[in-house]
Design an enzyme around this catalytic site. Structure first.
Site, PDB file in Angstrom:
ATOM      1  N   TYR A 146      -1.800   5.889   8.214  1.00 43.48           N
ATOM      2  CA  TYR A 146      -1.795   6.941   7.196  1.00 43.48           C
ATOM      3  C   TYR A 146      -2.509   8.206   7.676  1.00 43.48           C
ATOM      4  CZ  TYR A 146      -0.246   3.339   3.902  1.00 43.48           C
ATOM      5  OH  TYR A 146       0.456   2.338   3.265  1.00 43.48           O
ATOM      6  N   LYS A 153      -0.144  -7.361  13.491  1.00 38.05           N
ATOM      7  CA  LYS A 153       1.132  -7.697  14.127  1.00 38.05           C
ATOM      8  C   LYS A 153       0.942  -7.599  15.637  1.00 38.05           C
ATOM      9  CE  LYS A 153       4.952  -7.787  12.517  1.00 38.05           C
ATOM     10  NZ  LYS A 153       5.862  -8.974  12.416  1.00 38.05           N
ATOM     11  N   ASP A 175       3.204 -10.523   8.531  1.00 38.89           N
ATOM     12  CA  ASP A 175       4.407 -10.939   7.790  1.00 38.89           C
ATOM     13  C   ASP A 175       4.278 -12.396   7.355  1.00 38.89           C
ATOM     14  OD1 ASP A 175       4.468 -11.548  10.506  1.00 38.89           O
ATOM     15  OD2 ASP A 175       6.639 -11.439  10.674  1.00 38.89           O
ATOM     16  N   ASP A 231      -2.636  -2.282   2.256  1.00 38.36           N
ATOM     17  CA  ASP A 231      -2.051  -1.636   1.086  1.00 38.36           C
ATOM     18  C   ASP A 231      -1.040  -2.589   0.440  1.00 38.36           C
ATOM     19  OD1 ASP A 231      -1.257   0.214  -0.725  1.00 38.36           O
ATOM     20  OD2 ASP A 231      -0.422   1.643   0.706  1.00 38.36           O
ATOM     21  N   ASP A 254      -1.729  -5.466  -2.911  1.00 39.13           N
ATOM     22  CA  ASP A 254      -0.920  -5.361  -4.140  1.00 39.13           C
ATOM     23  C   ASP A 254      -0.219  -6.682  -4.416  1.00 39.13           C
ATOM     24  OD1 ASP A 254      -1.615  -2.828  -4.762  1.00 39.13           O
ATOM     25  OD2 ASP A 254       0.398  -1.978  -4.697  1.00 39.13           O
TER      26      ASP A 254
END
Ligand code: NAD
Length: 369
Positions: free
Chosen positions: A142, A193, A226, A250, A254
């Site tokens: 970001y 990852k 993942d 993020d 959630d």
């Protein structure tokens, strides 16, 4: 306890409504538990824009830097949608996070038994769930450069963002996760990852380094993000503390939060480097926004904001027992059937108003003495 300073920024929409209930809780702790806070209040978001033409004044920023903890309600609303990006309410919140350098975002996903039925997962999978996601908040994709949208000179365009992490950025958030784990079940799972991203390889190596050199007593595992997402919905109770980067955090936070039911129940903390008194700079806030659709109707659930104050008691004021007391008070209110509209199936009775919820929490705190 000597007085600690607490800056309250109630913000917009339901922010001031839920914060009024937190004030009752703060006053109760002063009256009944001898925990006195020097509370000051100020404006943020649209409220600050209306008064000063900016979503956060320099004076308020300075107060936030000096406070032992900041408690924020919510910012934003339809009145401000057309404003220039630089003065939108959210910029006030982003400035607080950036200038206080709040790099460690704590998002608990805790399922109160009384609310297990609200989860999209089977009750037995989520009942008693208590995990903490630690998300790196100030770096990663970001913020990384280069970024932007450029022409490809062939009539198309290229969108670019850069995932970038330094040793120091990874180590400091890893430390924050290990510290938390020591106060809980002593288990950290780091997610990245590393199979496809160099920044993921560095993440894995640095988290392992912090573990081996500073926290060998904590159990550490690594998981591809993942797979982490899959495991969170398959068997969430296998986790205690999860530490991950800004982007994966993020999404995963959630996802984990929604295992627990309602947005009106979710607190968060954002912590920075230690101040002179050894405690971290800290901002506590509910996960939800300003909920303009229910603002001014006494329908807002104040629990997320009250539970954010419980996190402040634990992480800024070393009052873990009192934080437990407050969390148990909220749990007992839910179990007693007093519920705001967001926690009720439609047609199942009369919902409690925002202030009735706050009063019920105070009654439960009284009963805990
Ligand atoms: P929201 O979280 O405000 O609301 C989403 C839905 O959840 C709404 O239906 C709302 O009524 C409900 N809800 C939220 N909190 C609740 C509570 N405490 N009790 C009962 N119901 C609750 O998200 P949104 O509608 O996407 O955004 C509204 C505004 O809030 C926007 O301006 C957005 O930018 C802002 N926002 C601010 C923050 C923040 O301050 N940290 C976070 C998210 C959104």
């Amino acid at each position: 306890m000597s007085n600690h300073s607490l800056l309250i920024l109630a913000g917009d929409g339901i922010g001031p409504e839920v914060m009024a209930e937190v004030r009752k809780v703060i006053d109760w702790y002063g009256d009944k538990r001898g925990l006195n806070f020097d509370v000051s209040e100020d404006l943020v978001g649209g409220a600050a824009y209306d008064a000063h033409g900016t979503p956060l004044t320099d004076e308020t920023m300075a107060k936030a830097q000096a406070a032992d903890a900041v408690l924020l309600g919510a910012v934003g609303g339809p009145n401000y949608d057309e404003l220039d990006f630089s003065v939108k309410p959210e910029r006030g919140l982003l400035r607080l996070r950036k200038e206080m350098d709040l790099f460690s975002n704590l998002r608990p996903a805790q399922c109160f038994d009384a609310l297990a039925e609200f989860s999209s997962l089977k009750t037995e999978l989520v009942s008693g769930l208590d995990i903490m996601i630690v998300r790196e908040l100030t770096s990663g994709v970001y913020f990384g450069e280069p970024r932007g949208i450029i022409d490809d000179n062939e009539g198309g365009r290229i969108g670019i963002n850069t995932q970038r992490y330094t040793t120091n950025e990874i180590r400091r958030v890893a430390r924050s996760a290990f510290e938390l784990a020591r106060r809980r079940s002593n288990k950290v799972c780091s997610m990245e990852k590393a199979n496809v991203m160099e920044s993921g390889i560095l993440w894995r190596e640095e988290v392992q380094w912090v573990h081996d050199n500073e926290y060998p007593d904590v159990e550490l595992s690594h998981m591809y993000a993942d797979n982490g997402a899959m495991q969170l919905v398959r068997m969430p109770k296998q986790f205690d503390v999860i530490v991950t980067d800004n982007l994966f955090g993020d999404i995963l936070s959630d996802c984990a939060a929604m295992l627990t039911g309602s947005l009106g129940m979710l607190p968060s903390a954002s912590l920075g480097a230690p101040m002179e008194n050894g405690r971290p700079k800290a901002l506590y806030e509910p996960v939800h926004g300003s909920a303009p659709d229910i603002a001014g109707q006494a329908k807002a659930n104040p629990c997320a904001c009250i539970l954010s104050f419980a996190m402040a008691l634990r992480y800024s004021f070393d009052q873990g027992d009192e934080a437990n007391r407050l969390e148990q008070a909220v749990e007992s209110v839910l179990a007693s059937g007093v519920r705001s509209a967001d926690l009720m199936q439609s047609g199942s009775g009369t919902p409690a108003t925002t202030s009735e919820m706050g009063d019920a929490v105070i009654a439960a705190l009284e009963a805990s003495l």
